[in-house]
Design a protein around this motif. Structure first.
Motif, mmCIF file in Angstrom:
data_model
loop_
_atom_site.group_PDB
_atom_site.id
_atom_site.type_symbol
_atom_site.label_atom_id
_atom_site.label_comp_id
_atom_site.label_asym_id
_atom_site.label_seq_id
_atom_site.Cartn_x
_atom_site.Cartn_y
_atom_site.Cartn_z
ATOM 1 N N GLU A 1 0.827 -1.199 0.000
ATOM 2 C CA GLU A 1 0.000 0.000 0.000
ATOM 3 C C GLU A 1 0.862 1.250 0.000
ATOM 4 N N VAL A 2 0.398 2.280 -0.706
ATOM 5 C CA VAL A 2 1.040 3.586 -0.632
ATOM 6 C C VAL A 2 0.780 4.098 0.782
ATOM 7 N N MET A 3 1.821 4.574 1.444
ATOM 8 C CA MET A 3 1.694 5.015 2.831
ATOM 9 C C MET A 3 1.665 6.546 2.901
ATOM 10 N N LEU A 4 0.854 7.061 3.826
ATOM 11 C CA LEU A 4 0.745 8.497 4.056
ATOM 12 C C LEU A 4 1.018 8.816 5.513
ATOM 13 N N MET A 5 1.718 9.923 5.736
ATOM 14 C CA MET A 5 1.936 10.429 7.087
ATOM 15 C C MET A 5 0.712 11.290 7.419
ATOM 16 N N VAL A 6 -0.055 10.887 8.420
ATOM 17 C CA VAL A 6 -1.288 11.609 8.744
ATOM 18 C C VAL A 6 -1.162 12.459 10.004
ATOM 19 N N SER A 7 -0.104 12.253 10.776
ATOM 20 C CA SER A 7 0.186 13.097 11.934
ATOM 21 C C SER A 7 1.682 12.984 12.207
ATOM 22 N N ALA A 8 2.126 13.614 13.250
ATOM 23 C CA ALA A 8 3.558 13.593 13.560
ATOM 24 C C ALA A 8 4.082 12.180 13.816
ATOM 25 N N THR A 9 3.199 11.270 14.230
ATOM 26 C CA THR A 9 3.658 9.921 14.566
ATOM 27 C C THR A 9 2.859 8.803 13.899
ATOM 28 N N GLU A 10 1.838 9.139 13.113
ATOM 29 C CA GLU A 10 0.986 8.098 12.534
ATOM 30 C C GLU A 10 1.158 8.009 11.030
ATOM 31 N N VAL A 11 1.364 6.779 10.571
ATOM 32 C CA VAL A 11 1.454 6.467 9.157
ATOM 33 C C VAL A 11 0.253 5.578 8.836
ATOM 34 N N ARG A 12 -0.418 5.884 7.717
ATOM 35 C CA ARG A 12 -1.613 5.120 7.367
ATOM 36 C C ARG A 12 -1.524 4.638 5.924
ATOM 37 N N PRO A 13 -1.886 3.371 5.686
ATOM 38 C CA PRO A 13 -1.895 2.874 4.299
ATOM 39 C C PRO A 13 -3.123 3.404 3.557
ATOM 40 N N ALA A 14 -2.932 3.723 2.291
ATOM 41 C CA ALA A 14 -4.050 4.106 1.430
ATOM 42 C C ALA A 14 -4.713 2.812 0.961
ATOM 43 N N ARG A 15 -5.942 2.574 1.348
ATOM 44 C CA ARG A 15 -6.584 1.272 1.149
ATOM 45 C C ARG A 15 -6.686 0.845 -0.307
ATOM 46 N N PHE A 16 -6.929 1.775 -1.205
ATOM 47 C CA PHE A 16 -7.177 1.404 -2.590
ATOM 48 C C PHE A 16 -6.084 1.894 -3.538
ATOM 49 N N HIS A 17 -4.930 2.231 -2.967
ATOM 50 C CA HIS A 17 -3.804 2.729 -3.767
ATOM 51 C C HIS A 17 -2.567 1.928 -3.378
ATOM 52 N N ARG A 18 -2.071 1.142 -4.340
ATOM 53 C CA ARG A 18 -0.973 0.206 -4.064
ATOM 54 C C ARG A 18 0.155 0.401 -5.064
ATOM 55 N N TRP A 19 1.329 -0.038 -4.656
ATOM 56 C CA TRP A 19 2.471 -0.088 -5.560
ATOM 57 C C TRP A 19 2.337 -1.346 -6.407
ATOM 58 N N ALA A 20 2.748 -1.271 -7.659
ATOM 59 C CA ALA A 20 2.662 -2.414 -8.569
ATOM 60 C C ALA A 20 3.746 -3.451 -8.280
ATOM 61 N N GLU A 21 4.777 -3.056 -7.559
ATOM 62 C CA GLU A 21 5.863 -3.957 -7.191
ATOM 63 C C GLU A 21 6.282 -3.606 -5.764
ATOM 64 N N PRO A 22 7.000 -4.477 -5.091
ATOM 65 C CA PRO A 22 7.460 -4.110 -3.749
ATOM 66 C C PRO A 22 8.226 -2.788 -3.802
ATOM 67 N N PRO A 23 7.898 -1.840 -2.920
ATOM 68 C CA PRO A 23 8.506 -0.507 -2.998
ATOM 69 C C PRO A 23 10.035 -0.509 -3.006
ATOM 70 N N ARG A 24 10.669 -1.379 -2.219
ATOM 71 C CA ARG A 24 12.135 -1.405 -2.218
ATOM 72 C C ARG A 24 12.671 -1.776 -3.593
ATOM 73 N N GLU A 25 12.023 -2.731 -4.253
ATOM 74 C CA GLU A 25 12.450 -3.112 -5.599
ATOM 75 C C GLU A 25 12.265 -1.951 -6.589
ATOM 76 N N GLY A 26 11.145 -1.249 -6.472
ATOM 77 C CA GLY A 26 10.899 -0.107 -7.344
ATOM 78 C C GLY A 26 11.909 1.005 -7.127
ATOM 79 N N LEU A 27 12.218 1.292 -5.853
ATOM 80 C CA LEU A 27 13.229 2.314 -5.540
ATOM 81 C C LEU A 27 14.593 1.911 -6.082
ATOM 82 N N THR A 28 14.955 0.654 -5.901
ATOM 83 C CA THR A 28 16.257 0.166 -6.371
ATOM 84 C C THR A 28 16.358 0.286 -7.889
ATOM 85 N N ARG A 29 15.335 -0.162 -8.589
ATOM 86 C CA ARG A 29 15.342 -0.098 -10.049
ATOM 87 C C ARG A 29 15.418 1.357 -10.522
#
Length: 185
Positions: free
Chosen positions: A67-95
């Motif tokens: 899931e695409v992650m969003l920072m919603v407060s100073a300490t809370e991260v929330r996944p976007a329920r219907f918005h996802r990465w097509a590949e594992p994010p680390r692999e996408g960043l590396t590529r």
């Protein structure tokens, strides 16, 4: 009398269940969106005597989620329920970073390690990337750097959020290349 009440109760319960099921059935399923970090097609990389090769990328645990992650407060991260990465994010960043670094002209070969500390968008439309990196040349000399920048999305929505991620990764690749002690002509 008891039988009449029991029959009425069952009929009422079945009618209520039928209404609830039909109400759920008429709701359209939310549309899911899937995103890729795509390196823009540009000019061929310049010929240079050296190359920046990405050896390793480390990311925090929340960037291992699809899931695409969003920072919603100073300490809370929330996944976007219907918005996802097509590949594992680390692999996408590396590529993405590998492709970008390969286009940077350098005088000698360097191996690059990147540790992403934070890569998050906010509900207000900004994205922040904090990362440490190290370049090691063929002689074993190491140069270290730190990157911390925030960009504002060009428009609202998740496609603009992904585009802001890509802009920050472009800036990170440029910062890494600028750290090289001897640039190629």
């Amino acid at each position: 009398m008891k039988t009449c009440y029991s029959r009425w109760f069952r009929t009422s319960l079945l009618t209520l269940l039928a209404f609830l099921v039909s109400g759920c059935a008429t709701q359209p399923a939310p549309e899911r969106h899937t995103y890729l970090l795509r390196v823009p097609q540009g000019e061929a990389s310049p010929v240079s005597p050296g190359r920046l090769s990405l050896a390793h990328v480390a990311v925090p645990g929340y960037l291992e989620a699809q899931e695409v992650m969003l920072m919603v407060s100073a300490t809370e991260v929330r996944p976007a329920r219907f918005h996802r990465w097509a590949e594992p994010p680390r692999e996408g960043l590396t590529r993405y970073l590998s492709n970008r670094l390969a286009n940077e002209p350098v005088a000698t070969d360097y191996w690059v390690d990147v540790v992403v500390e934070e890569l998050l968008g906010t509900e207000k439309g900004s994205v922040r990337l904090r990362a440490d990196y190290a370049l090691e040349d063929e002689a074993g000399q190491v140069v270290r750097g730190h990157f911390d920048r925030t960009v504002v999305q060009s428009s609202d929505g998740y496609p603009a959020l992904v585009e802001a991620h890509a802009r920050l990764l472009d800036q990170l690749a440029e910062a890494i290349a600028a750290t090289v002690p001897e640039r190629a002509p």
